[in-house]
Design a protein around this motif. Sequence first.
Motif, PDB file in Angstrom:
ATOM      1  N   LYS A 135       7.898 -24.318   4.125  1.00 25.37           N
ATOM      2  CA  LYS A 135       8.472 -24.725   2.825  1.00 25.37           C
ATOM      3  C   LYS A 135       9.366 -25.946   2.984  1.00 25.37           C
ATOM      4  O   LYS A 135      10.499 -25.979   2.483  1.00 25.37           O
ATOM      5  N   ILE A 156       3.746 -26.229   4.771  1.00 20.86           N
ATOM      6  CA  ILE A 156       3.756 -25.328   3.616  1.00 20.86           C
ATOM      7  C   ILE A 156       4.389 -23.990   4.003  1.00 20.86           C
ATOM      8  O   ILE A 156       5.223 -23.453   3.288  1.00 20.86           O
ATOM      9  N   TRP A 199       4.891 -23.332  -3.238  1.00 18.93           N
ATOM     10  CA  TRP A 199       4.283 -23.167  -1.910  1.00 18.93           C
ATOM     11  C   TRP A 199       3.106 -22.202  -1.911  1.00 18.93           C
ATOM     12  O   TRP A 199       2.190 -22.351  -1.106  1.00 18.93           O
TER      13      TRP A 199
END
Length: 116
Positions: A67, A64, A20
């Motif tokens: 996650k 992102i 990430w």
Amino acid sequence: MSSIQAHHSKLWFAGQYENWKLADFEVHEIMEAIEDIQRFQTERKESQWVGMINPALDSINQAIQLKNPALFKSCYTLLTNTCNQCHREVEFDFNMVKIPDHQPFSNQDFKVHESN
Ligand code: HEC
């Protein structure tokens, strides 16, 4: 656009490896390149369309930060479709992008290598 192409591909593999931090880096590289088109290439035809990509970039950025691999995947599809939407608008529709099959560079490791 070649740099956007590379970052778009790297972004996919960063997401696949759930790296990430790298994904965050890559999406911001795309954002910067888009901002540069908006700021410095105002006379170009695509500049009037360039804002259309921002919602898709914001969405994948959110995936992102969360996650979330499933959300990342659907946002990546949306992002890629939006790239192509602009290519159609600017009569560049012979240039279609897609989700990459292979890693763009064999000398980059997309896996997470953090000790913590
Ligand atoms: C605002 C419109 C617009 C958006 C959004 C856009 N593109 Fe493009 N793209 C263009 C134009 C215009 C060209 C052709 C001129 C150029 O290369 O600058 C191009 C060219 C390309 C090329 C061909 C480069 C080459 O030299 O072969 C690729 C690959 C590409 N874009 C990928 C992408 C990807 C990936 C995205 C999304 C992350 C994206 N584009 C988003 C307008 C756009």
